[in-house]
Scaffold this motif. Structure first.
Motif, PDB file in Angstrom:
ATOM      1  N   VAL A 170      21.650  35.182  38.507  1.00  0.00           N
ATOM      2  CA  VAL A 170      20.530  34.246  38.678  1.00  0.00           C
ATOM      3  C   VAL A 170      21.099  32.825  38.736  1.00  0.00           C
ATOM      4  O   VAL A 170      20.605  31.956  39.449  1.00  0.00           O
ATOM      5  N   CYS A 207      22.138  35.292  32.913  1.00  0.00           N
ATOM      6  CA  CYS A 207      22.088  34.636  34.227  1.00  0.00           C
ATOM      7  C   CYS A 207      23.460  34.228  34.754  1.00  0.00           C
ATOM      8  O   CYS A 207      23.602  33.957  35.941  1.00  0.00           O
ATOM      9  N   HIS A 208      24.465  34.106  33.872  1.00  0.00           N
ATOM     10  CA  HIS A 208      25.778  33.593  34.295  1.00  0.00           C
ATOM     11  C   HIS A 208      26.887  34.566  33.933  1.00  0.00           C
ATOM     12  O   HIS A 208      26.841  35.202  32.873  1.00  0.00           O
ATOM     13  N   ALA A 259      23.423  33.696  25.149  1.00  0.00           N
ATOM     14  CA  ALA A 259      22.124  33.256  25.670  1.00  0.00           C
ATOM     15  C   ALA A 259      22.190  32.968  27.169  1.00  0.00           C
ATOM     16  O   ALA A 259      21.167  32.952  27.847  1.00  0.00           O
ATOM     17  N   CYS A 260      23.378  32.746  27.687  1.00  0.00           N
ATOM     18  CA  CYS A 260      23.529  32.389  29.096  1.00  0.00           C
ATOM     19  C   CYS A 260      23.852  33.615  29.947  1.00  0.00           C
ATOM     20  O   CYS A 260      23.670  33.602  31.166  1.00  0.00           O
ATOM     21  N   ARG A 274      34.314  20.602  37.027  1.00  0.00           N
ATOM     22  CA  ARG A 274      34.035  21.117  38.377  1.00  0.00           C
ATOM     23  C   ARG A 274      32.930  20.266  39.003  1.00  0.00           C
ATOM     24  O   ARG A 274      31.984  19.877  38.301  1.00  0.00           O
ATOM     25  N   ASN A 322      15.381  21.141  38.543  1.00  0.00           N
ATOM     26  CA  ASN A 322      16.406  22.161  38.767  1.00  0.00           C
ATOM     27  C   ASN A 322      15.803  23.504  38.355  1.00  0.00           C
ATOM     28  O   ASN A 322      14.784  23.564  37.677  1.00  0.00           O
ATOM     29  N   LYS A 323      16.443  24.594  38.778  1.00  0.00           N
ATOM     30  CA  LYS A 323      15.780  25.897  38.582  1.00  0.00           C
ATOM     31  C   LYS A 323      16.415  26.743  37.473  1.00  0.00           C
ATOM     32  O   LYS A 323      16.250  27.957  37.450  1.00  0.00           O
ATOM     33  N   MET A 324      17.160  26.098  36.567  1.00  0.00           N
ATOM     34  CA  MET A 324      17.693  26.851  35.430  1.00  0.00           C
ATOM     35  C   MET A 324      16.595  26.985  34.376  1.00  0.00           C
ATOM     36  O   MET A 324      16.227  26.010  33.716  1.00  0.00           O
ATOM     37  N   ALA A 325      16.063  28.198  34.242  1.00  0.00           N
ATOM     38  CA  ALA A 325      14.924  28.423  33.338  1.00  0.00           C
ATOM     39  C   ALA A 325      15.426  28.706  31.932  1.00  0.00           C
ATOM     40  O   ALA A 325      15.427  29.829  31.451  1.00  0.00           O
ATOM     41  N   TRP A 326      15.937  27.689  31.299  1.00  0.00           N
ATOM     42  CA  TRP A 326      16.452  27.813  29.934  1.00  0.00           C
ATOM     43  C   TRP A 326      16.110  26.527  29.205  1.00  0.00           C
ATOM     44  O   TRP A 326      16.276  25.441  29.750  1.00  0.00           O
ATOM     45  N   TYR A 376      21.915  26.830  45.244  1.00  0.00           N
ATOM     46  CA  TYR A 376      21.468  25.815  44.287  1.00  0.00           C
ATOM     47  C   TYR A 376      20.146  25.196  44.726  1.00  0.00           C
ATOM     48  O   TYR A 376      19.832  25.149  45.920  1.00  0.00           O
ATOM     49  N   SER A 377      19.430  24.670  43.760  1.00  0.00           N
ATOM     50  CA  SER A 377      18.212  23.909  44.071  1.00  0.00           C
ATOM     51  C   SER A 377      18.613  22.564  44.673  1.00  0.00           C
ATOM     52  O   SER A 377      19.723  22.075  44.446  1.00  0.00           O
ATOM     53  N   ALA A 431      27.197  21.780  41.356  1.00  0.00           N
ATOM     54  CA  ALA A 431      26.608  22.572  42.461  1.00  0.00           C
ATOM     55  C   ALA A 431      27.640  22.903  43.537  1.00  0.00           C
ATOM     56  O   ALA A 431      27.388  22.729  44.726  1.00  0.00           O
ATOM     57  N   TRP A 453      30.931  18.043  36.365  1.00  0.00           N
ATOM     58  CA  TRP A 453      30.467  18.392  35.018  1.00  0.00           C
ATOM     59  C   TRP A 453      31.440  17.856  33.965  1.00  0.00           C
ATOM     60  O   TRP A 453      32.292  18.581  33.482  1.00  0.00           O
TER      61      TRP A 453
HETATM   62  C1  HEC Z   1      17.363  32.187  32.923  1.00  0.00           C
HETATM   63  C2  HEC Z   1      18.628  32.048  33.578  1.00  0.00           C
HETATM   64  C3  HEC Z   1      19.648  31.072  32.999  1.00  0.00           C
HETATM   65  C4  HEC Z   1      20.081  30.942  31.710  1.00  0.00           C
HETATM   66  C5  HEC Z   1      19.634  31.726  30.472  1.00  0.00           C
HETATM   67  C6  HEC Z   1      21.095  29.918  31.739  1.00  0.00           C
HETATM   68  N1  HEC Z   1      21.243  29.437  33.012  1.00  0.00           N
HETATM   69 FE1  HEC Z   1      22.553  28.005  33.614  1.00  0.00          FE
HETATM   70  N2  HEC Z   1      21.802  28.072  35.489  1.00  0.00           N
HETATM   71  C7  HEC Z   1      20.821  28.937  35.912  1.00  0.00           C
HETATM   72  C8  HEC Z   1      20.477  28.627  37.281  1.00  0.00           C
HETATM   73  C9  HEC Z   1      19.411  29.329  38.128  1.00  0.00           C
HETATM   74  C10 HEC Z   1      21.308  27.547  37.655  1.00  0.00           C
HETATM   75  C11 HEC Z   1      21.264  26.809  38.979  1.00  0.00           C
HETATM   76  C12 HEC Z   1      20.246  25.705  38.836  1.00  0.00           C
HETATM   77  C13 HEC Z   1      19.864  25.018  40.113  1.00  0.00           C
HETATM   78  O1  HEC Z   1      20.457  25.263  41.183  1.00  0.00           O
HETATM   79  O2  HEC Z   1      18.928  24.209  40.026  1.00  0.00           O
HETATM   80  C14 HEC Z   1      22.134  27.237  36.510  1.00  0.00           C
HETATM   81  C15 HEC Z   1      23.091  26.234  36.494  1.00  0.00           C
HETATM   82  C16 HEC Z   1      23.936  25.976  35.439  1.00  0.00           C
HETATM   83  C17 HEC Z   1      24.997  25.018  35.455  1.00  0.00           C
HETATM   84  C18 HEC Z   1      25.424  24.160  36.625  1.00  0.00           C
HETATM   85  C19 HEC Z   1      26.512  24.928  37.363  1.00  0.00           C
HETATM   86  C20 HEC Z   1      27.034  24.306  38.629  1.00  0.00           C
HETATM   87  O3  HEC Z   1      27.773  24.993  39.331  1.00  0.00           O
HETATM   88  O4  HEC Z   1      26.728  23.133  38.927  1.00  0.00           O
HETATM   89  C21 HEC Z   1      25.607  25.061  34.217  1.00  0.00           C
HETATM   90  C22 HEC Z   1      26.765  24.222  33.734  1.00  0.00           C
HETATM   91  C23 HEC Z   1      24.884  26.038  33.444  1.00  0.00           C
HETATM   92  N3  HEC Z   1      23.878  26.590  34.221  1.00  0.00           N
HETATM   93  C24 HEC Z   1      25.205  26.376  32.155  1.00  0.00           C
HETATM   94  C25 HEC Z   1      24.469  27.279  31.380  1.00  0.00           C
HETATM   95  C26 HEC Z   1      24.796  27.586  30.005  1.00  0.00           C
HETATM   96  C27 HEC Z   1      26.006  27.064  29.259  1.00  0.00           C
HETATM   97  C28 HEC Z   1      23.821  28.441  29.568  1.00  0.00           C
HETATM   98  C29 HEC Z   1      23.642  29.027  28.195  1.00  0.00           C
HETATM   99  C30 HEC Z   1      23.776  28.149  27.068  1.00  0.00           C
HETATM  100  C31 HEC Z   1      22.928  28.678  30.682  1.00  0.00           C
HETATM  101  N4  HEC Z   1      23.346  27.955  31.763  1.00  0.00           N
HETATM  102  C32 HEC Z   1      21.816  29.508  30.632  1.00  0.00           C
HETATM  103  C33 HEC Z   1      20.213  29.923  35.165  1.00  0.00           C
HETATM  104  C34 HEC Z   1      20.370  30.117  33.815  1.00  0.00           C
END
Ligand code: HEC
Length: 179
Positions: free
Chosen positions: A97, A86-87, A82-83, A107, A147-151, A117-118, A110, A128
């Motif tokens: 993304v 974007c990751h 699911a991640c 870690r 924050n901009k993680m759209a999940w 990062y936002s 950000a 973390w």
């Molecule tokens: C639609 C895209 C998307 C999905 C799906 C997504 N992420 Fe993210 N994630 C992002 C974005 C964009 C950021 C940066 C957010 C910000 O800067 O506000 C982020 C940030 C993070 C961070 C912080 C990383 C840091 O370096 O501080 C973690 C941990 C994370 N995501 C875990 C996950 C996990 C685990 C999943 C799946 C279960 C997931 N994400 C699903 C887009 C996504």
């Protein structure tokens, strides 16, 4: 206009005022209701209690340490599909993304170079930890507003624990699990 005329007009005005006040006074009596026991509005029974809101971490029935001890990184590897939109998860993998997640457990938040990062995530501070990841992955928008993680988040605590122990395995020497 003589003074008699004026008196008549004044009389009409006063009479109207008195009548209005009188009607209001009687209306108060007719429509008055018993004082409420508690200040507030009378709601029909059954609607008074708002339904429990969704979102926000559910009360942790099982402590996180216990969940992590029982969790399965193999299942977590499936869970992070699911991640993957974007990751990336491999060492030195590119940012997409979202930032690369290799070694994300412990870690600093950000901290991946070159990722935009936002301000919200940059302002979170700290690292973390297992607890911070658990809260973030439960409901990213609630844990770090704006924050901009759209999940939407994973509400199932056991599935979240699987994902977290998989993330923990992405390191040369995975950090110890919490007691
Ligand atoms: C639609 C895209 C998307 C999905 C799906 C997504 N992420 Fe993210 N994630 C992002 C974005 C964009 C950021 C940066 C957010 C910000 O800067 O506000 C982020 C940030 C993070 C961070 C912080 C990383 C840091 O370096 O501080 C973690 C941990 C994370 N995501 C875990 C996950 C996990 C685990 C999943 C799946 C279960 C997931 N994400 C699903 C887009 C996504």
């Amino acid at each position: 206009m003589d003074s008699f005329e004026l008196n008549k007009i004044a009389g009409i005005v006063l009479g109207t005022l008195l009548l209005t006040m009188g009607v209001g006074f009687f209306a108060d009596i007719v429509f008055s209701r018993a004082p409420l026991a508690k200040p507030g509005y009378d709601l029909p029974a059954g609607e008074a209690a708002p339904a429990a809101g969704k979102g926000g971490p559910a009360p942790a029935a099982v402590p996180l340490g216990e969940l992590l001890a029982k969790a399965d990184p193999k299942k977590g590897e499936g869970g992070v599909k699911a991640c993957a939109a974007c990751h990336t998860f491999d060492k030195g993998g590119p940012n997409r993304v979202g930032p690369n997640l290799y070694g994300v457990v412990t870690r600093p938040v950000a901290s991946v170079a070159g990722f935009g990062y936002s301000d919200a995530l940059k302002g979170k501070g700290g690292a973390w930890s297992f607890e911070a990841l658990d809260a973030f992955l439960t409901n990213p928008k609630a844990a770090v507003p704006n924050n901009k993680m759209a999940w939407a988040g994973e509400k199932d605590a056991a599935k979240r624990a699987d994902i977290i122990v998989y993330l923990r395995s992405l390191a040369e020497t995975p950090v110890a699990l919490p007691k």
